[in-house]
Design a protein around this motif. Structure first.
Motif, short mmCIF file in Angstrom:
data_model
loop_
_atom_site.label_atom_id
_atom_site.label_comp_id
_atom_site.label_asym_id
_atom_site.label_seq_id
_atom_site.Cartn_x
_atom_site.Cartn_y
_atom_site.Cartn_z
N PHE A 160 -6.28 0.36 8.52
CA PHE A 160 -5.01 -0.36 8.43
C PHE A 160 -4.68 -0.68 6.98
O PHE A 160 -5.56 -0.63 6.11
N ASP A 161 -3.43 -1.04 6.76
CA ASP A 161 -2.91 -1.17 5.40
C ASP A 161 -2.76 -2.63 4.95
O ASP A 161 -1.69 -3.08 4.63
N PHE A 162 -3.87 -3.35 5.01
CA PHE A 162 -3.88 -4.68 4.36
C PHE A 162 -5.33 -4.99 4.01
O PHE A 162 -6.25 -4.38 4.58
N TYR A 163 -5.53 -5.88 3.07
CA TYR A 163 -6.90 -6.11 2.62
C TYR A 163 -7.68 -6.83 3.73
O TYR A 163 -7.19 -7.81 4.28
N PRO A 164 -8.91 -6.37 4.03
CA PRO A 164 -9.67 -7.01 5.11
C PRO A 164 -10.33 -8.30 4.63
O PRO A 164 -11.57 -8.39 4.54
N PHE A 165 -9.52 -9.28 4.33
CA PHE A 165 -10.05 -10.55 3.83
C PHE A 165 -11.05 -11.13 4.82
O PHE A 165 -10.86 -11.02 6.03
N ALA A 166 -12.08 -11.80 4.29
CA ALA A 166 -13.16 -12.30 5.13
C ALA A 166 -13.35 -13.80 4.90
O ALA A 166 -13.06 -14.32 3.82
N ASP A 561 5.37 -8.72 -0.97
CA ASP A 561 4.29 -7.83 -1.38
C ASP A 561 2.96 -8.46 -0.94
O ASP A 561 2.81 -9.69 -0.96
N PHE A 562 2.00 -7.62 -0.58
CA PHE A 562 0.74 -8.17 -0.07
C PHE A 562 -0.44 -7.30 -0.47
O PHE A 562 -0.27 -6.10 -0.76
N ALA A 563 -1.62 -7.90 -0.47
CA ALA A 563 -2.83 -7.19 -0.88
C ALA A 563 -3.18 -6.13 0.15
O ALA A 563 -3.21 -6.39 1.35
N ALA A 564 -3.43 -4.93 -0.34
CA ALA A 564 -3.85 -3.82 0.52
C ALA A 564 -5.17 -3.28 -0.04
O ALA A 564 -5.71 -3.84 -1.01
N VAL A 565 -5.66 -2.21 0.54
CA VAL A 565 -6.90 -1.63 -0.02
C VAL A 565 -6.54 -0.81 -1.25
O VAL A 565 -5.38 -0.45 -1.45
N GLN A 566 -7.55 -0.51 -2.07
CA GLN A 566 -7.28 0.32 -3.25
C GLN A 566 -7.14 1.78 -2.83
O GLN A 566 -7.98 2.29 -2.09
N SER A 567 -6.07 2.39 -3.26
CA SER A 567 -5.89 3.81 -2.96
C SER A 567 -4.78 4.35 -3.85
O SER A 567 -4.08 3.58 -4.52
N ILE A 568 -4.60 5.66 -3.79
CA ILE A 568 -3.51 6.24 -4.59
C ILE A 568 -2.15 5.89 -4.01
O ILE A 568 -1.12 6.16 -4.61
N MET A 569 -2.14 5.28 -2.82
CA MET A 569 -0.89 4.89 -2.19
C MET A 569 -0.42 3.50 -2.64
O MET A 569 0.71 3.12 -2.38
N ARG A 570 -1.30 2.71 -3.23
CA ARG A 570 -1.00 1.29 -3.43
C ARG A 570 -1.26 0.89 -4.87
O ARG A 570 -2.41 0.59 -5.23
N ASP A 572 -2.05 -1.04 -7.91
CA ASP A 572 -2.63 -2.35 -8.13
C ASP A 572 -3.26 -2.94 -6.86
O ASP A 572 -3.44 -4.15 -6.77
N GLY A 573 -3.53 -2.08 -5.87
CA GLY A 573 -4.07 -2.60 -4.60
C GLY A 573 -3.08 -3.45 -3.83
O GLY A 573 -3.48 -4.29 -3.02
N VAL A 574 -1.80 -3.22 -4.08
CA VAL A 574 -0.78 -4.06 -3.43
C VAL A 574 0.23 -3.15 -2.72
O VAL A 574 0.64 -2.13 -3.28
N ASN A 575 0.60 -3.50 -1.52
CA ASN A 575 1.73 -2.85 -0.86
C ASN A 575 2.99 -3.55 -1.40
O ASN A 575 3.15 -4.77 -1.24
N HIS A 576 3.86 -2.75 -2.01
CA HIS A 576 5.02 -3.33 -2.71
C HIS A 576 6.32 -3.25 -1.91
O HIS A 576 7.39 -3.23 -2.49
N LYS A 577 6.21 -3.21 -0.59
CA LYS A 577 7.46 -3.14 0.19
C LYS A 577 8.09 -4.51 0.40
O LYS A 577 9.06 -4.64 1.15
N GLY A 578 7.56 -5.53 -0.23
CA GLY A 578 8.13 -6.86 -0.07
C GLY A 578 9.58 -6.96 -0.54
O GLY A 578 9.97 -6.31 -1.51
N ILE A 579 10.33 -7.80 0.16
CA ILE A 579 11.66 -8.19 -0.31
C ILE A 579 11.48 -9.25 -1.39
O ILE A 579 12.31 -9.45 -2.27
N PHE A 580 10.35 -9.96 -1.27
CA PHE A 580 9.93 -10.89 -2.30
C PHE A 580 8.62 -10.36 -2.89
O PHE A 580 7.90 -9.61 -2.24
N THR A 581 8.34 -10.73 -4.12
CA THR A 581 7.06 -10.35 -4.72
C THR A 581 5.96 -11.17 -4.07
O THR A 581 6.22 -12.10 -3.30
N ARG A 582 4.72 -10.86 -4.40
CA ARG A 582 3.62 -11.64 -3.82
C ARG A 582 3.73 -13.11 -4.24
O ARG A 582 3.31 -14.01 -3.52
N SER A 583 4.33 -13.37 -5.42
CA SER A 583 4.51 -14.75 -5.85
C SER A 583 5.84 -15.34 -5.38
O SER A 583 6.24 -16.42 -5.78
N ARG A 584 6.53 -14.60 -4.51
CA ARG A 584 7.74 -15.08 -3.80
C ARG A 584 8.99 -15.13 -4.68
O ARG A 584 9.86 -16.00 -4.51
#
Ligand code: GCB
Length: 600
Positions: A160-166, A561-570, A572-584
């Motif tokens: 899945f496309d979000f960071y598996p926070f624990a 925007d939200f933390a995702a796993v590191q990959s060539i798709m993301r 900075d490790g972030v999914n950037h489809k946010g209407i707001f940035t991660r800092s809102r």
């Protein structure tokens, strides 16, 4: 499962704060006595993900221990004391005074254990919780699938496309209940003309005969009133219906809440109350009819977002100021709805939705289910059913919850860019269909009052939609397909919507659509990744939807925007489809949404 409350009878203590913490990659902790104290601890905040609190723990998903000492008030003696964890991602083992009191599998849902017999009154108790979030094919959501190779695989190996926070993501409580107590309450509401009906079922922990009362406070017949009914428990269960003349109905525009109080009388005739529980009630109905979603009998559109519980430092941990701010920003763009993609959100968040009038599609943690590995399917199905049952038990009384979503993007076996063309025959179609229909049927059996759905992936078999009350579609025309070609994307979207409507004749919600966008990047012409491209894509989707009455909702991927796993798709490790940035901070597209939604 009732949310813990404090009143004249019940007690609760929030154990949020700084706990002792230590990782245990070799799993030696239990044998070495860690349930009673950690040899080399460091501080950690609860609630919160450990990955965001220490940089060396960012990628750590193995076993780790949380320990703290707590003074249980002597005044609680005589009641049953429970330890309740709001969410532990993913697997937790709980100890009190060195003794294991229970385990729980699955993040994002609460669990509680009766710890009364493990307490020594007058002495401090040691609470220890061992948590791990290993990614495994038998878990839901799954990870480390053998099939996950190739260009798009990320680190860590999630499906899945979000960071598996624990960690411990929501508050840990101690709470008490009296020996005879209210174990569960189920509220359903109905409307007849201008009158409301509140049907209440109360379950006690014991089958002994007992008496009780219901009181509902709020507007009735144009004035503030209290409406009462009595309860007679047989085999531990009692039911009553409260009639509310000229009721004030709950809606996204007027989220009016009544206050319901359930009392259970103590044995003997002295009028003493043995137990009491209060909760807010919204009188509303939700139905699907003739291609529309009806709230209180009127067509309603669910405009808003897919979201994530995600922020700097707190990770997936409950963050109350963020919650208030996110609701404020959603209202600012004119949203009235969101989906709890891709797991149940905090109970505090659901309470706020009731109060603020958001219409919630409540989703289980079943994101990216796979059907290719036959040997793991039965285990995953059991986990999914358990999570569905726990979710409905937790959230069934929230007026804001208007739909259950039993899975997000169950994966076709032939997933890939080629399969994004519609209706490619899929070898997993049959197995997936059976699995998903088992979930839909279970949701309906557990709660016949709400529609159920699956958020389907682009290129997924259309047959998987067959048993859904509402069709929920995640679609990326203009991004994963026809990126940079918005005209083609527009035609494909319009054609697909019309085909799906013609096939199923059910209301359609676009539960995802969007484009990765780096805030501050601009372009003329509007190239992919610029704010202009995202704004145009969103505008295009809203225009196509506006021409179709059967589109019952538009939920942009993603609110922020939200933390995702590191990959060539993301980046900075972030999914950037946010209407707001991660800092809102808003991107340009926020203003497009305001144009469409805030003017209504
Ligand atoms: C999807 C998923 C979501 C992803 C999104 C994306 O379809 O449901 O979890 O984040 O696409 O951005 O790729």
């Amino acid at each position: 499962m009732l949310y813990p409350i404090q009143n004249q009878i019940r007690n609760k203590m929030d154990l949020s704060g700084i706990w002792d913490f230590q990782t245990d990659p070799e799993e030696v902790g239990e044998a070495q006595g860690w349930p009673l104290g950690l040899p080399q601890s460091r501080p950690i905040a609860v609630p919160g993900s450990w990955n965001e609190q220490y940089s060396d723990l960012f990628g750590y998903l193995d076993l780790a221990w949380y320990v703290r000492r707590v003074h249980v008030p002597p005044a609680w003696q005589g009641q049953r004391v429970f330890l309740r964890v709001g969410s532990a991602c993913y697997h937790a083992t709980v100890y009190v005074n060195g003794v294991q009191v229970g385990t729980h599998e699955g993040g994002h849902l609460p669990f509680a254990f009766d710890i009364t017999d493990h307490l020594r009154w007058g002495e401090e108790a040691v609470v220890a919780i061992a948590v791990e979030n290993r990614l495994m094919p038998t878990r839901v959501p799954s990870g480390n699938m053998p099939s996950m190779m190739g260009l798009f695989a990320g680190t860590p190996r999630t499906t899945f496309d979000f960071y598996p926070f624990a960690g411990l993501h929501r508050p840990v409580w101690l709470y008490t209940v009296p020996s005879i107590h209210i174990q569960d309450i189920t509220v359903t509401t109905h409307i007849q003309g201008t009158d409301g009906q509140v049907q209440v079922t109360v379950q006690l922990n014991r089958p002994d005969p007992a008496q009780g009362t219901l009181r509902l406070r709020g507007e009735a017949g144009g004035a503030e009133r209290e409406i009462q009914a009595s309860l007679s428990f047989v085999e531990g269960v009692a039911q009553a219906t409260l009639e509310v003349p000229q009721a004030r109905f709950w809606s996204d525009r007027d989220p009016y809440l009544y206050q319901l109080t359930v009392d259970v009388a103590a044995e003997g005739a002295d009028g003493r109350v043995a137990d009491r529980y209060s909760l807010p009630v919204g009188i509303r109905t939700i139905a699907v009819q003739d291609g529309q979603i009806l709230l209180n009998g009127q067509p309603v559109t669910l405009n808003g977002f897919g979201r994530h519980e995600d922020f700097y430092a707190s990770g997936k941990g409950l963050n109350l100021p963020l919650l208030v701010k996110d609701y404020h920003l959603m209202r600012w763009v004119g949203a009235n709805s969101y989906r709890t993609s891709h797991y149940p959100y905090s109970e505090e968040e659901m309470q706020l939705a009731d109060r603020e009038g958001f219409l919630i599609i409540d989703e289980t943690p079943a994101v990216s289910l796979q059907f290719g590995d036959a040997e793991n399917i039965p285990v995953r199905l059991q986990v999914c059913l358990q999570q569905l049952q726990e979710l409905i038990a937790r959230d069934k009384n929230h007026p804001s919850v208007v739909m259950w979503c039993v899975a997000n993007e169950p994966m076709p076996a032939r997933f890939g860019l080629a399969a994004l063309e519609q209706n490619t025959p899929d070898p997993a179609e049959g197995a997936g269909k059976e699995f998903l229909e088992t979930l839909l049927a279970r949701a309906r059996a557990l709660d016949p009052t709400r529609p159920v759905t699956i958020a389907t992936i682009m290129g997924g078999p259309r047959s998987w939609m067959e048993q859904c009350d509402v069709i929920a579609m995640n679609r990326y025309w203009g991004w994963y397909r026809y990126g940079g070609e918005l005209d083609k994307a527009r035609d494909s979207l319009a054609q697909e919507l019309d085909e799906v409507w013609t096939q199923w004749r059910r209301p359609i919600i676009l539960t995802e659509f969007g484009a990765d966008t780096l805030a501050g990047h601009h372009g003329h012409p509007p190239l992919m990744w610029t704010e202009e491209y995202q704004a145009e894509l969103i505008r295009m989707y809203l225009e196509v939807a506006a021409e179709r009455d059967f589109v019952a909702g538009m939920q942009v991927w993603n609110f922020a925007d939200f933390a995702a796993v590191q990959s060539i798709m993301r980046v900075d490790g972030v999914n950037h489809k946010g209407i707001f940035t991660r800092s809102r901070q808003p991107k340009l597209a926020a203003h497009v949404l305001r144009e469409f939604w805030a003017r209504e």
